[in-house]
Design an enzyme around this catalytic site. Structure first.
Site, PDB file in Angstrom:
ATOM      1  N   GLU A 171       1.026  -1.379  -0.360  1.00  7.09           N
ATOM      2  CA  GLU A 171      -0.078   0.316   0.308  1.00  7.09           C
ATOM      3  C   GLU A 171       1.302   1.101  -0.202  1.00  7.09           C
ATOM      4  O   GLU A 171       0.406   2.132   1.093  1.00  7.09           O
ATOM      5  CB  GLU A 171      -1.072   0.254   0.994  1.00  7.09           C
ATOM      6  CG  GLU A 171      -1.696  -1.164   1.679  1.00  7.09           C
ATOM      7  CD  GLU A 171      -2.715  -0.568   2.172  1.00  7.09           C
ATOM      8  OE1 GLU A 171      -2.902   0.212   3.183  1.00  7.09           O
ATOM      9  OE2 GLU A 171      -3.752  -1.666   2.232  1.00  7.09           O
ATOM     10  N   GLU A 359      -5.761  -8.398   0.828  1.00  4.87           N
ATOM     11  CA  GLU A 359      -5.890  -8.180   1.879  1.00  4.87           C
ATOM     12  C   GLU A 359      -7.835  -8.124   1.915  1.00  4.87           C
ATOM     13  O   GLU A 359      -8.133  -7.610   0.889  1.00  4.87           O
ATOM     14  CB  GLU A 359      -5.794  -6.744   2.738  1.00  4.87           C
ATOM     15  CG  GLU A 359      -4.125  -6.693   3.038  1.00  4.87           C
ATOM     16  CD  GLU A 359      -3.894  -5.950   4.226  1.00  4.87           C
ATOM     17  OE1 GLU A 359      -4.242  -4.231   4.448  1.00  4.87           O
ATOM     18  OE2 GLU A 359      -2.631  -6.040   4.342  1.00  4.87           O
TER      19      GLU A 359
HETATM   20  C1  FCB Z   1      -3.958  -2.229   5.246  1.00  2.00           C
HETATM   21  C2  FCB Z   1      -2.939  -2.540   5.802  1.00  2.00           C
HETATM   22  C3  FCB Z   1      -2.868  -2.759   7.415  1.00  2.00           C
HETATM   23  C4  FCB Z   1      -3.789  -2.780   7.730  1.00  2.00           C
HETATM   24  C5  FCB Z   1      -5.494  -3.106   7.707  1.00  2.00           C
HETATM   25  C6  FCB Z   1      -6.244  -3.147   7.884  1.00  2.00           C
HETATM   26  O1  FCB Z   1      -4.317  -0.902   5.066  1.00  2.00           O
HETATM   27  O2  FCB Z   1      -2.311  -2.416   5.225  1.00  2.00           O
HETATM   28  O3  FCB Z   1      -2.254  -3.414   7.936  1.00  2.00           O
HETATM   29  O4  FCB Z   1      -3.613  -2.046   8.803  1.00  2.00           O
HETATM   30  O5  FCB Z   1      -5.458  -2.169   6.981  1.00  2.00           O
END
Ligand code: FCB
Length: 457
Positions: A171, A359
């Protein structure tokens, strides 16, 4: 409740189900075995930055509970584990001596995964920049990109033979805009010039990192994890429609453009290009090196309207209200169809390699009652987003895997420990782990894989 076995039938047999974490959020042991501080140690120890002044000193104590946590991953029945490597354990001052004891920890981690038959998806940078590099300006300094390249090479030389995939960055939107423009994450800057420098240096570091990985291990699949934003205009009015296009470029295009098309977006460059650092000959080619895969982190859509205040800085947008009433405990709108819209739109705009959802998950803070955690809303959230993922696969998009965020509750950055994303509950006083209802459900799903219907891949 969606039956996990029925959902499983909608995925190809070689689809990868995994769980994800990041070093600073779980490891603790912040001073052990030669680790030095990262920008997140400094930031979280400063009052007013992180909720409750929580820090990463202990976190989930994963550093000291490695074997037990690997057993937990195994018990969940998932095929892959996505974790990050802490640069301040490997090269504690960013440049200079390599710390063998730091490498030893990840050796044990990767060997422990292999011994349990679990695939290792490593991320090189999940926000814990060695604090010493701030002396030169951190991510705003071009030297940091070369320091990252050496760190990447060091890690891959030692671990690359046993990794199944590696990502350079997690990210960059967060480590660039959220950290240097919005001031929410370390180092807490609120300055467009700093942010624009961090943007180009980070993109360059990504490209240099790809080159370093390939030089060490040409066959190791290398990628980049992006939290792309599905932007929606608040109305059909021309101002809001134009604002949405600017937002798409600012939040997505400045990363996707250089990496997948070799150029920054045109509108962005005409507004802010004169404030960018020098783009040196060869930079764009380095940033544009082909990738084997990319990772999408998706949680919630981004709704925008035009900011009509005179002199509003590009992209001149304001947040617009959520459309769906359902929000998670961190206040993020739940909108599974946006995941589908996003993947379709990005594939329309760019030529993308195979995708993993690296994620996805939800914040719900319910605790343990009678030995159980009933987190039905998280289960529903994951099920709905997996259902959209299955739709995308049936439309022909190459989505190859899904990682639940997160394996366990952990240090949720500026929110500290109060926001919980785990499919496993962590009692921070005792470090007891309790698999939540969503974790048991995910486990039934994940255990169906790999399965025999590899649908011609
Ligand atoms: C993302 C991050 C991760 C976590 C989630 C909820 O932005 O990559 O580390 O904090 O959000």
């Amino acid at each position: 409740m969606i039956d996990p076995k029925i959902l499983a039938a909608r995925f190809p047999g070689d689809f990868v189900f995994g769980v994800a974490t990041a070093a600073f959020q779980i490891e603790g042991a912040s001073k052990a075995d030669g680790r030095k501080p990262s920008i997140w140690d400094a930031f979280s120890n400063m009052p007013g930055r992180v909720f409750g002044r929580h820090n990463g000193d202990v976190a989930c104590d994963h550093y000291n509970r490695l074997e037990e946590d690997l057993d937990l991953i195994k018990a969940l029945g998932v095929e892959a584990y996505r974790f990050s490597i802490a640069w301040p354990r490997i090269i504690p001052e960013g440049t200079g001596p390599v710390n063998e004891k730091g490498l030893d920890f990840y050796d044990r981690l990767v060997d422990g995964l292999k011994a349990r038959g679990i695939k290792a998806f490593a991320t090189l940078y999940h926000w814990d920049l060695p604090l010493a590099l701030m002396g030169d300006g951190g991510w705003t300094s071009r030297a940091t990109a070369y320091a990252f390249q050496r760190y990447a090479q060091t890690v891959i030389a030692r671990l690359g033979d046993r990794l199944d995939a590696v990502a350079t960055f997690n990210e960059p939107w967060c480590s660039v805009w959220l950290s240097h423009l919005y001031g929410v994450h370390a180092p807490g800057e609120r300055n467009m010039d700093a942010a624009l420098h961090a943007l180009h240096v980070t993109n360059l570091a990504h490209g240099l990192g790809v080159a370093a990985v390939r030089a060490e291990r040409p066959n190791l699949p290398v990628g980049l994890v992006l939290n792309a934003h599905q932007t929606y205009a608040a109305s059909n009015g021309p101002e809001d429609v134009a604002a949405e296009k600017r937002a798409f470029d600012f939040h997505n295009g400045v990363f996707f453009g250089p990496v997948f098309a070799g150029a920054y977006p045109r509108g962005f460059m005409s507004a802010l290009g004169h404030r960018m650092p020098e783009i040196e000959p060869g930079d764009m080619e380095t940033i544009h090196l082909p990738l084997d895969w990319w990772g999408l982190n998706y949680y919630t859509p981004m709704r925008v309207q035009a900011d009509e205040a005179p002199g509003a800085e590009y992209p001149a947008t304001l947040p617009a209200p959520a459309v769906n009433g359902t929000k998670t405990d961190i206040g993020w709108e739940v909108c599974a169809p946006a995941l589908g819209d996003l993947v379709r739109r990005l594939n329309d705009a760019y030529r993308l390699p195979d995708c993993y959802i690296t994620e996805n998950g939800a914040c719900y803070n319910m605790g343990v009652e009678n030995g159980e955690v009933n987190d039905q809303p998280r289960l529903d959230y994951i099920a709905e987003h997996l259902s959209v993922t299955a739709d995308l696969i049936s439309e022909g998009f190459s989505v190859r895997g899904y990682f639940a965020w997160s394996l366990m509750d952990n240090f949720e950055w500026a929110e500290g420990y109060r926001m919980r994303f785990g499919i496993v509950h962590v009692d921070y006083a005792t470090q007891v782990r309790t698999i939540k209802k969503s974790g048991y459900w995910y486990s039934v799903l994940a255990r169906q894989f790999p399965k025999g219907n590899h649908s011609g891949r």
